[in-house]
Design a protein around this motif. Structure first.
Motif, PDB file in Angstrom:
ATOM      1  N   ASN A   1       5.539  -2.345  -6.267  1.00  0.00           N
ATOM      2  CA  ASN A   1       4.230  -1.946  -5.747  1.00  0.00           C
ATOM      3  C   ASN A   1       3.237  -3.093  -5.869  1.00  0.00           C
ATOM      4  OD1 ASN A   1       5.419   0.620  -5.577  1.00  0.00           O
ATOM      5  ND2 ASN A   1       4.631   1.220  -7.579  1.00  0.00           N
ATOM      6  N   VAL A   2       2.472  -3.318  -4.819  1.00  0.00           N
ATOM      7  CA  VAL A   2       1.450  -4.370  -4.827  1.00  0.00           C
ATOM      8  C   VAL A   2       0.075  -3.719  -4.920  1.00  0.00           C
ATOM      9  CG1 VAL A   2       0.416  -6.269  -3.531  1.00  0.00           C
ATOM     10  CG2 VAL A   2       2.899  -5.981  -3.552  1.00  0.00           C
ATOM     11  N   ASN A   3      -0.744  -4.208  -5.852  1.00  0.00           N
ATOM     12  CA  ASN A   3      -2.040  -3.605  -6.153  1.00  0.00           C
ATOM     13  C   ASN A   3      -3.147  -4.151  -5.251  1.00  0.00           C
ATOM     14  OD1 ASN A   3      -0.608  -2.464  -8.304  1.00  0.00           O
ATOM     15  ND2 ASN A   3      -1.208  -4.102  -9.704  1.00  0.00           N
ATOM     16  N   PHE A   4      -3.900  -3.242  -4.637  1.00  0.00           N
ATOM     17  CA  PHE A   4      -5.044  -3.602  -3.796  1.00  0.00           C
ATOM     18  C   PHE A   4      -6.328  -3.157  -4.496  1.00  0.00           C
ATOM     19  CE2 PHE A   4      -1.957  -4.705  -0.921  1.00  0.00           C
ATOM     20  CZ  PHE A   4      -2.355  -4.858   0.399  1.00  0.00           C
ATOM     21  N   ASP A   5      -7.310  -4.038  -4.546  1.00  0.00           N
ATOM     22  CA  ASP A   5      -8.567  -3.719  -5.220  1.00  0.00           C
ATOM     23  C   ASP A   5      -9.474  -2.911  -4.285  1.00  0.00           C
ATOM     24  OD1 ASP A   5     -10.536  -3.590  -7.090  1.00  0.00           O
ATOM     25  OD2 ASP A   5     -11.247  -5.649  -6.815  1.00  0.00           O
ATOM     26  N   GLU A   6      -9.046  -1.690  -4.011  1.00  0.00           N
ATOM     27  CA  GLU A   6      -9.813  -0.738  -3.197  1.00  0.00           C
ATOM     28  C   GLU A   6      -9.437   0.663  -3.663  1.00  0.00           C
ATOM     29  OE1 GLU A   6      -8.726  -0.408   0.901  1.00  0.00           O
ATOM     30  OE2 GLU A   6      -6.577  -0.497   0.485  1.00  0.00           O
ATOM     31  N   LYS A   7     -10.349   1.590  -3.538  1.00  0.00           N
ATOM     32  CA  LYS A   7     -10.110   2.934  -4.054  1.00  0.00           C
ATOM     33  C   LYS A   7      -9.534   3.894  -3.018  1.00  0.00           C
ATOM     34  CE  LYS A   7     -13.671   2.730  -7.658  1.00  0.00           C
ATOM     35  NZ  LYS A   7     -14.895   3.362  -8.219  1.00  0.00           N
ATOM     36  N   ASP A   8      -9.784   3.638  -1.734  1.00  0.00           N
ATOM     37  CA  ASP A   8      -9.430   4.638  -0.723  1.00  0.00           C
ATOM     38  C   ASP A   8      -8.115   4.369   0.000  1.00  0.00           C
ATOM     39  OD1 ASP A   8     -10.101   2.466   0.802  1.00  0.00           O
ATOM     40  OD2 ASP A   8     -11.777   3.427   1.850  1.00  0.00           O
ATOM     41  N   ALA A   9      -7.445   3.261  -0.309  1.00  0.00           N
ATOM     42  CA  ALA A   9      -6.139   2.906   0.273  1.00  0.00           C
ATOM     43  C   ALA A   9      -6.195   2.659   1.775  1.00  0.00           C
ATOM     44  CB  ALA A   9      -5.087   3.980  -0.032  1.00  0.00           C
ATOM     45  N   PHE A  10      -7.380   2.410   2.320  1.00  0.00           N
ATOM     46  CA  PHE A  10      -7.485   2.193   3.768  1.00  0.00           C
ATOM     47  C   PHE A  10      -6.675   0.965   4.188  1.00  0.00           C
ATOM     48  CE2 PHE A  10      -9.503   0.210   7.466  1.00  0.00           C
ATOM     49  CZ  PHE A  10      -9.464   1.250   8.371  1.00  0.00           C
ATOM     50  N   VAL A  11      -6.892  -0.150   3.502  1.00  0.00           N
ATOM     51  CA  VAL A  11      -6.177  -1.380   3.849  1.00  0.00           C
ATOM     52  C   VAL A  11      -4.728  -1.313   3.354  1.00  0.00           C
ATOM     53  CG1 VAL A  11      -6.124  -3.895   3.581  1.00  0.00           C
ATOM     54  CG2 VAL A  11      -8.314  -2.713   3.838  1.00  0.00           C
ATOM     55  N   ALA A  12      -4.514  -0.682   2.205  1.00  0.00           N
ATOM     56  CA  ALA A  12      -3.150  -0.560   1.677  1.00  0.00           C
ATOM     57  C   ALA A  12      -2.258   0.223   2.641  1.00  0.00           C
ATOM     58  CB  ALA A  12      -3.172   0.112   0.310  1.00  0.00           C
ATOM     59  N   LYS A  13      -2.800   1.279   3.229  1.00  0.00           N
ATOM     60  CA  LYS A  13      -2.018   2.056   4.198  1.00  0.00           C
ATOM     61  C   LYS A  13      -1.723   1.231   5.444  1.00  0.00           C
ATOM     62  CE  LYS A  13      -3.577   6.619   2.663  1.00  0.00           C
ATOM     63  NZ  LYS A  13      -4.369   7.831   2.988  1.00  0.00           N
ATOM     64  N   LYS A  14      -2.708   0.454   5.873  1.00  0.00           N
ATOM     65  CA  LYS A  14      -2.490  -0.417   7.028  1.00  0.00           C
ATOM     66  C   LYS A  14      -1.408  -1.451   6.711  1.00  0.00           C
ATOM     67  CE  LYS A  14      -6.064  -1.637   9.418  1.00  0.00           C
ATOM     68  NZ  LYS A  14      -5.749  -1.128  10.778  1.00  0.00           N
ATOM     69  N   ALA A  15      -1.493  -2.029   5.507  1.00  0.00           N
ATOM     70  CA  ALA A  15      -0.500  -3.026   5.108  1.00  0.00           C
ATOM     71  C   ALA A  15       0.895  -2.411   5.026  1.00  0.00           C
ATOM     72  CB  ALA A  15      -0.886  -3.640   3.764  1.00  0.00           C
ATOM     73  N   GLY A  16       0.977  -1.202   4.478  1.00  0.00           N
ATOM     74  CA  GLY A  16       2.268  -0.533   4.383  1.00  0.00           C
ATOM     75  C   GLY A  16       2.919  -0.352   5.741  1.00  0.00           C
ATOM     76  N   SER A  17       2.117   0.019   6.735  1.00  0.00           N
ATOM     77  CA  SER A  17       2.662   0.233   8.080  1.00  0.00           C
ATOM     78  C   SER A  17       3.058  -1.079   8.746  1.00  0.00           C
ATOM     79  CB  SER A  17       1.645   0.980   8.948  1.00  0.00           C
ATOM     80  OG  SER A  17       0.542   0.146   9.279  1.00  0.00           O
ATOM     81  N   LEU A  18       2.411  -2.174   8.351  1.00  0.00           N
ATOM     82  CA  LEU A  18       2.714  -3.469   8.959  1.00  0.00           C
ATOM     83  C   LEU A  18       3.947  -4.128   8.354  1.00  0.00           C
ATOM     84  CD1 LEU A  18      -0.891  -4.966   9.215  1.00  0.00           C
ATOM     85  CD2 LEU A  18       0.567  -4.272  11.125  1.00  0.00           C
ATOM     86  N   ILE A  19       4.153  -3.953   7.054  1.00  0.00           N
ATOM     87  CA  ILE A  19       5.243  -4.697   6.403  1.00  0.00           C
ATOM     88  C   ILE A  19       6.564  -3.932   6.407  1.00  0.00           C
ATOM     89  CG2 ILE A  19       3.693  -6.091   4.992  1.00  0.00           C
ATOM     90  CD1 ILE A  19       5.599  -3.458   3.203  1.00  0.00           C
TER      91      ILE A  19
ATOM     92  N   ILE B   1      -9.991  -7.890   0.998  1.00  0.00           N
ATOM     93  CA  ILE B   1      -9.565  -7.155  -0.194  1.00  0.00           C
ATOM     94  C   ILE B   1      -8.765  -8.078  -1.111  1.00  0.00           C
ATOM     95  CG2 ILE B   1      -8.164  -5.219  -1.050  1.00  0.00           C
ATOM     96  CD1 ILE B   1     -10.698  -4.330   0.359  1.00  0.00           C
ATOM     97  N   GLU B   2      -9.048  -8.010  -2.401  1.00  0.00           N
ATOM     98  CA  GLU B   2      -8.314  -8.800  -3.381  1.00  0.00           C
ATOM     99  C   GLU B   2      -7.013  -8.097  -3.771  1.00  0.00           C
ATOM    100  OE1 GLU B   2      -9.047 -11.803  -4.737  1.00  0.00           O
ATOM    101  OE2 GLU B   2     -10.761 -11.965  -3.365  1.00  0.00           O
ATOM    102  N   VAL B   3      -6.000  -8.895  -4.078  1.00  0.00           N
ATOM    103  CA  VAL B   3      -4.730  -8.387  -4.613  1.00  0.00           C
ATOM    104  C   VAL B   3      -4.556  -8.996  -5.998  1.00  0.00           C
ATOM    105  CG1 VAL B   3      -2.222  -8.400  -4.364  1.00  0.00           C
ATOM    106  CG2 VAL B   3      -3.656  -8.021  -2.364  1.00  0.00           C
TER     107      VAL B   3
END
Length: 328
Positions: A176-194, A261-263
């Protein structure tokens, strides 16, 4: 703890890791040893889990089908994949017969190609299992709808346990890769891209088209971790040789950076092969670094594996953990 204690007495078998997570509401238990001992320990763990866990009360971020979401057998040394298939098949049949619950087979143990992927068997999750076993609406085909063993109808026992999945596979790295955001907006986008299966996009004429993902042999999704105030791209690296950890980490960092967003780090769930740590460590280490311990440290630091908690190589690397267990 009661679940773990149910197998402490099994000889020729060691509990290598127990990792609970409050956000995922999921505990990963890793055991290793002689095949027959591991199979008996797995049965006791499953039986106790069915007794202790009521799926009607369970919620969590991670997809799951039942009280024991998945029980894979992985060949390490002196054991073939065919032997693991037999262990998984026999255990699934035994659990169904003695605990009266539906069990599915996946991976190399799958009875047909449609059931090969765990994600396919999980479709609809626990919440969709009643309809799945009651001839209701379901995303499943006839090939994947019904269990390989156990009841094919909904009852009070099944409502409590859910469906259980057993299989045989090679080593998978849960990463799991940690994203410094609370709502997972970018994390969800990243998940769909990778993720290898990619994402669906809508074309100008309204039709949908699937665009393949960036990384091979990777499953991924974005989730929130309320306990830590961050989000994660939760991944299964199904073949860490094709997609090493540092490749997945740097891909996520690149996407996050594009969105400001920071990782700050990442997290391993369960154990990891030494070879995977050395490959990622070599990426981050200075070219003059050649000793194994220093390369492992470089992997821990480069991937930020200790951001959410201490990362002990002796407990988290398969070869080191096995050596420690055998010396006890």
């Amino acid at each position: 703890q009661r679940i773990i204690n149910s197998v402490r007495h099994i000889s020729n078998c060691a509990v290598l890791g127990v990792e609970p997570d409050t956000d995922y509401n999921r505990t990963v238990i890793t055991i290793a040893g002689a095949p027959e001992s591991v199979a008996e320990a797995a049965f006791l763990l499953v039986k106790k889990s069915i007794e202790e866990i009521d799926m009607r009360q369970q919620e969590g971020e991670h997809p799951r089908l039942g009280a024991v979401d998945v029980c894979p057998f992985v060949p390490l040394k002196g054991v073939s994949m065919d032997e693991c298939v037999d262990l998984a098949t026999n255990l699934a049949a035994r659990v169904a017969e003695e605990c009266f619950v539906p069990t599915y087979l996946y991976g190399h143990a799958a009875k047909n190609d449609a059931k090969h992927l765990l994600s396919t068997i999980r479709k609809g999750e626990y919440e969709g299992l009643e309809a799945r076993l009651s001839d209701g609406d379901t995303p499943h085909s006839e090939e994947t709808r019904y269990p390989d063993f156990g009841p094919r109808s909904w009852n009070d026992v099944v409502a409590k346990s859910g469906g259980l999945t057993f299989g045989a596979r090679g080593i998978l790295v849960a990463y799991n890769v940690n994203f410094d955001e609370k709502d997972a907006f970018v994390a969800k986008k990243a998940g769909s891209l990778i993720r290898s299966t990619g994402r669906l996009i809508k074309q100008a004429d309204g039709r949908r088209m699937r665009v393949p993902g960036m990384l091979p042999m990777v499953q991924g999704m974005g989730v929130t971790l309320e306990a830590h105030g961050i989000s994660q791209v939760s991944m299964n690296l199904r073949d860490v040789e094709q997609c090493p950890m540092h490749v997945a980490f740097e891909a996520c960092k690149s996407i996050a950076s594009d969105h400001g967003i920071e990782v700050p780090g990442s997290e391993l769930v369960g154990l990891v092969p030494l070879s995977a740590m050395l490959e990622s460590g070599a990426w981050y280490a200075d070219e003059s670094t050649t000793d194994e311990d220093s390369i492992v440290v470089a992997a821990i630091q480069g991937l930020g594996l200790d951001q959410l908690g201490r990362f002990d190589p002796n407990e988290r690397i398969i070869e080191y953990a096995l050596k420690g267990a055998l010396n006890q």
